[in-house]
Design a protein around this motif. Structure first.
Motif, mmCIF file in Angstrom:
data_model
loop_
_atom_site.group_PDB
_atom_site.id
_atom_site.type_symbol
_atom_site.label_atom_id
_atom_site.label_comp_id
_atom_site.label_asym_id
_atom_site.label_seq_id
_atom_site.Cartn_x
_atom_site.Cartn_y
_atom_site.Cartn_z
ATOM 1 N N ARG A 56 0.841 -1.195 0.000
ATOM 2 C CA ARG A 56 0.000 0.000 0.000
ATOM 3 C C ARG A 56 0.879 1.249 0.000
ATOM 4 O O ARG A 56 1.981 1.240 0.542
ATOM 5 N N LEU A 57 0.354 2.295 -0.583
ATOM 6 C CA LEU A 57 0.960 3.625 -0.506
ATOM 7 C C LEU A 57 -0.099 4.569 0.038
ATOM 8 O O LEU A 57 -1.154 4.755 -0.580
ATOM 9 N N VAL A 58 0.170 5.142 1.207
ATOM 10 C CA VAL A 58 -0.785 6.018 1.894
ATOM 11 C C VAL A 58 -0.203 7.423 1.928
ATOM 12 O O VAL A 58 0.935 7.619 2.367
ATOM 13 N N ARG A 59 -0.944 8.404 1.468
ATOM 14 C CA ARG A 59 -0.489 9.793 1.424
ATOM 15 C C ARG A 59 -1.153 10.577 2.557
ATOM 16 O O ARG A 59 -2.270 11.077 2.419
ATOM 17 N N THR A 60 -0.444 10.671 3.675
ATOM 18 C CA THR A 60 -1.048 11.249 4.878
ATOM 19 C C THR A 60 -1.372 12.725 4.718
ATOM 20 O O THR A 60 -2.280 13.227 5.406
ATOM 21 N N ARG A 61 -0.668 13.444 3.839
ATOM 22 C CA ARG A 61 -0.944 14.875 3.688
ATOM 23 C C ARG A 61 -2.385 15.129 3.243
ATOM 24 O O ARG A 61 -2.922 16.221 3.450
ATOM 25 N N LYS A 62 -3.006 14.142 2.623
ATOM 26 C CA LYS A 62 -4.401 14.306 2.222
ATOM 27 C C LYS A 62 -5.353 14.234 3.414
ATOM 28 O O LYS A 62 -6.561 14.468 3.259
ATOM 29 N N LEU A 63 -4.806 13.926 4.591
ATOM 30 C CA LEU A 63 -5.603 13.909 5.812
ATOM 31 C C LEU A 63 -5.447 15.196 6.614
ATOM 32 O O LEU A 63 -5.883 15.277 7.764
ATOM 33 N N ASP A 64 -4.811 16.208 6.021
ATOM 34 C CA ASP A 64 -4.543 17.469 6.729
ATOM 35 C C ASP A 64 -5.811 18.312 6.846
ATOM 36 O O ASP A 64 -5.982 19.327 6.164
ATOM 37 N N GLU A 65 -6.707 17.873 7.708
ATOM 38 C CA GLU A 65 -7.985 18.561 7.858
ATOM 39 C C GLU A 65 -8.099 19.297 9.179
ATOM 40 O O GLU A 65 -9.154 19.838 9.513
ATOM 41 N N GLY A 66 -7.015 19.337 9.959
ATOM 42 C CA GLY A 66 -7.033 20.038 11.232
ATOM 43 C C GLY A 66 -7.584 19.180 12.349
ATOM 44 O O GLY A 66 -7.735 17.968 12.243
ATOM 45 N N GLY A 67 -7.893 19.841 13.457
ATOM 46 C CA GLY A 67 -8.328 19.140 14.652
ATOM 47 C C GLY A 67 -7.260 19.202 15.725
ATOM 48 O O GLY A 67 -6.274 19.925 15.613
ATOM 49 N N ASP A 68 -7.453 18.446 16.790
ATOM 50 C CA ASP A 68 -6.454 18.404 17.854
ATOM 51 C C ASP A 68 -5.782 17.042 17.888
ATOM 52 O O ASP A 68 -6.226 16.095 17.231
ATOM 53 N N ALA A 69 -4.716 16.937 18.674
ATOM 54 C CA ALA A 69 -3.871 15.739 18.655
ATOM 55 C C ALA A 69 -4.517 14.540 19.327
ATOM 56 O O ALA A 69 -3.974 13.436 19.241
ATOM 57 N N VAL A 70 -5.676 14.724 19.960
ATOM 58 C CA VAL A 70 -6.368 13.609 20.600
ATOM 59 C C VAL A 70 -7.588 13.194 19.791
ATOM 60 O O VAL A 70 -7.708 12.059 19.339
ATOM 61 N N ASN A 71 -8.499 14.130 19.562
ATOM 62 C CA ASN A 71 -9.738 13.808 18.852
ATOM 63 C C ASN A 71 -9.599 13.859 17.341
ATOM 64 O O ASN A 71 -10.437 13.314 16.625
ATOM 65 N N GLY A 72 -8.531 14.497 16.842
ATOM 66 C CA GLY A 72 -8.380 14.655 15.401
ATOM 67 C C GLY A 72 -7.567 13.568 14.732
ATOM 68 O O GLY A 72 -7.467 13.547 13.495
#
Length: 392
Positions: free
Chosen positions: A74-90
């Motif tokens: 698999r190749l996962v592009r985490t930058r596409k998950l840059d939607e904000g939030g906090d380090a616990v709930n996000g």
């Protein structure tokens, strides 16, 4: 942790009377691991750390996983998950098994107070800066910092820059420690270790906050619970012991090189129950006259391999979409190695004397039981990654 620290005010003996300026007693808390038969810390609170005034349910979304079936890389592009939030709930779940959960978040706001009652957590800061406030004190962290947070340590993340803090988060079901082979029988880093005590940063002074009716979110084996405490948990005037949060920057990792290509355990940085964490940092190329400076084809017969690219991959791998923040996922049962044309190009460049430094900067998590895909990985997977292995 391998060595002792004392921060703030503590009495001259353990478990004796320790009085406040008004004559009252401080409340002692022993945080101990392995049934109080291993590392521990003693903390001295102004108020009782047991004074809970309310308990509620904390619903943690997105915890379901999907088996990697049919088995494929698999190749996962985490930058596409840059939607904000906090380090616990996000945080978005990428991968998980019985031993470990790997998540990602681009945090742009302070988190609530939080602790993980299941095991230690490792946060890797890919970019951005943050202030990590803990019951032990404060850590200021930035790019390429690893932060090891011991089990049940109350803490929160506060981004401090004008950009989000991007975190790769590893949640363990036990402790996360330096590899045993780096340590003496008494816990000192040995001479062959690629880092040592001088490279570790821990809270240097207490951090006291006033407050009443303060919520703390706790992750545990049955799910999530919200406790409301009568007083703010950050009321510790001093602590000592071998158990505390600390930071280590991967730029302080000293790579070990050889005449021929070195295997991944050479770059191991931490270990936990059922997994290891490695730091790949820039280093001199191999120096055998016939060296091959890219990995040989290999089959991790009992490991799933997650490689998180702190910087975009160079050479032919960069052409396959392995950019900054990408994760390559090579499961046990899949033979992998150089990508298309990478072997020949690397040998030609080495023979021509064009390569002096390997520029790879990445964090690798190898697990010893199969990983399943989390909803975050499924949302941003590149479906064409398998085709990059054709004619390699």
């Amino acid at each position: 942790m391998p060595y002792y620290r004392s921060v703030g005010r503590v009495p001259h003996k353990r478990h004796v009377q320790f009085r406040k300026p008004d004559g009252g007693l401080y409340r002692e808390e022993l945080m101990g691991t392995e049934g109080f038969s291993s590392d521990s810390a003693l903390l001295y609170h102004t108020h009782a750390p047991t004074d809970v005034v309310d308990v509620g349910t904390w619903d943690i979304p997105g915890q379901e996983t999907t088996p990697n079936h049919p088995l494929k890389p698999r190749l996962v592009r985490t930058r596409k998950l840059d939607e904000g939030g906090d380090a616990v709930n996000g945080r978005r779940l990428l991968a998980a098994n019985q031993d470990v959960r790997v998540s990602y978040v681009a945090a742009d706001r302070p988190s609530p107070l939080y602790r993980n009652a299941m095991g230690d957590e490792m946060y890797f800061v890919q970019s951005g800066t943050a202030r990590v406030e803990t019951v032990f004190g404060v850590l200021d962290v930035g790019p390429r910092d690893f932060v090891i947070m011991p089990t049940s340590t109350t803490h929160r993340w506060v981004p401090t820059g004008d950009k989000p803090v991007r975190l790769l988060i590893t949640e363990s079901t036990g402790g996360i420690h330096p590899p045993k082979r780096y340590l003496s029988a008494r816990g000192q880093f040995l001479e062959h270790s690629p880092y040592c005590e001088r490279d570790l940063r821990a809270p240097a002074e207490p951090y006291v906050v006033e407050g009443d009716n303060v919520d703390v979110y706790v992750r545990h084996r049955a799910g999530g619970t919200r406790y409301t405490y009568a007083h703010h948990p950050f009321d510790v005037v001093g602590w000592d012991g071998h158990l505390y949060p600390y930071a280590f920057n991967m730029d302080d990792y000293e790579p070990i090189i050889g005449r021929i290509h070195q295997p991944p355990p050479t770059f191991q940085t931490f270990e936990g129950p059922g997994f290891v964490i490695c730091s790949f940092v820039p280093h001199k190329v191999e120096y055998h006259p016939d060296a091959v400076i890219v990995p040989y084809n290999h089959a991790n017969v009992d490991s799933d391999e997650l490689m998180y690219y702190v910087e975009a991959a160079g050479g032919s791998r960069g052409g396959h979409g392995i950019d900054e923040g990408a994760i390559t996922w090579h499961p046990a049962g899949f033979i992998h190695g150089p990508h298309t044309n990478e072997l020949e190009r690397s040998v030609e460049a080495y023979n021509a004397g064009k390569v002096d430094i390997k520029r790879l900067t990445a964090v690798m998590i190898d697990t010893f039981r199969p990983l399943e895909l989390g909803e975050g990985a499924l949302a941003v997977e590149n479906p064409d990654y398998l085709a990059t292995w054709r004619n390699a």
